[in-house]
Design a protein around this motif. Structure first.
Motif, PDB file in Angstrom:
ATOM      1  N   PRO A 102     107.647  58.722 -11.125  1.00  0.00           N
ATOM      2  CA  PRO A 102     107.495  58.978 -12.565  1.00  0.00           C
ATOM      3  C   PRO A 102     106.642  60.203 -12.873  1.00  0.00           C
ATOM      4  O   PRO A 102     106.885  60.900 -13.866  1.00  0.00           O
ATOM      5  N   ALA A 103     105.668  60.482 -12.032  1.00  0.00           N
ATOM      6  CA  ALA A 103     104.785  61.623 -12.289  1.00  0.00           C
ATOM      7  C   ALA A 103     105.560  62.934 -12.263  1.00  0.00           C
ATOM      8  O   ALA A 103     105.321  63.836 -13.081  1.00  0.00           O
ATOM      9  N   ILE A 104     106.498  63.043 -11.339  1.00  0.00           N
ATOM     10  CA  ILE A 104     107.297  64.268 -11.250  1.00  0.00           C
ATOM     11  C   ILE A 104     108.261  64.354 -12.424  1.00  0.00           C
ATOM     12  O   ILE A 104     108.430  65.416 -13.035  1.00  0.00           O
ATOM     13  N   GLU A 122     114.649  60.570  -4.685  1.00  0.00           N
ATOM     14  CA  GLU A 122     113.231  60.802  -4.410  1.00  0.00           C
ATOM     15  C   GLU A 122     112.486  61.275  -5.653  1.00  0.00           C
ATOM     16  O   GLU A 122     111.336  60.892  -5.879  1.00  0.00           O
ATOM     17  N   ILE A 123     113.146  62.096  -6.450  1.00  0.00           N
ATOM     18  CA  ILE A 123     112.485  62.638  -7.643  1.00  0.00           C
ATOM     19  C   ILE A 123     112.416  61.598  -8.758  1.00  0.00           C
ATOM     20  O   ILE A 123     111.369  61.408  -9.389  1.00  0.00           O
TER      21      ILE A 123
END
Length: 205
Positions: free
Chosen positions: A51-53, A46-47
């Protein structure tokens, strides 16, 4: 009559509970490890898929610490922080199984995209029933014919061959024979599909 039926039903329910308890005790430790590994995989997927995370972390250590924190939180929310042999987890597991609540699969999904194990099972159930029924009918027809033939010629070559084959075939696990048949007829000779009933290209069995 009613007392007899009620007694039999209570006995069957008791046997079911005992069977579930024994099964949980036998596989509890391994299942606990698998479930926790599944949580780690889900959290990391999920992480990393966002890409933003991922870009918000300044170092690998910070990224791994965040994953570890999210994993621990997810494990706690699922109740996996308790030992698998705790009365709470055993009771909850038995309760969910009785209600056919098998949770969600980590890697598999149904054709409609559902990860609910119950949906996956019910989706595949018609094909399983078709396969089982067809195999049972064929085995019954062949078995009755060969058995009658062998019985009519006791001590003959056909009797010895069929008796030996029956002993040898019953000694092997059915699932192992099934895997060999899939490998032989789907991957080696490419006669039947290995994954589904519809026709699929021979190059991708």
């Amino acid at each position: 009559m009613k007392k007899y039926i009620a007694k039999r039903a209570a006995t069957m329910f008791g046997v079911l509970l005992i069977t579930l308890l024994i099964t949980i005790m036998l596989v509890g430790s391994n299942m606990d490890t698998i479930l926790k590994q599944g949580v780690v995989f889900q959290v990391r997927s999920e992480i990393t898929e966002n890409p933003a995370i991922v870009e918000s972390f300044s170092s690998v250590q910070e990224f791994e610490a965040f994953i570890e924190n999210q994993t621990e939180q997810r494990i706690k929310n699922l109740g996996l922080d308790e030992p698998w042999y705790s009365p709470q987890r055993i009771g909850l597991t038995m309760y969910k199984i009785i209600l056919l609540d098998f949770g969600h699969a980590t890697f598999l999904t149904s054709d409609l995209g559902s990860s609910d194990v119950k949906d996956i099972i019910f989706e595949k159930l018609p094909r399983t029933i078709l396969l089982f029924t067809t195999a049972t009918i064929l085995i019954s027809i062949v078995g009755i014919f060969v058995g009658a033939l062998s019985a009519s010629k006791i001590g003959s070559t056909i009797d010895r061959i069929t008796s030996s084959f029956a002993i040898i075939s019953s000694s092997f696990p059915v699932w192992w024979i099934g895997m060999l048949m899939i490998f032989l007829f789907a991957f080696t000779y490419q006669i039947f599909p290995a994954r589904a009933t519809p026709d699929i290209p021979a190059s991708s069995p």
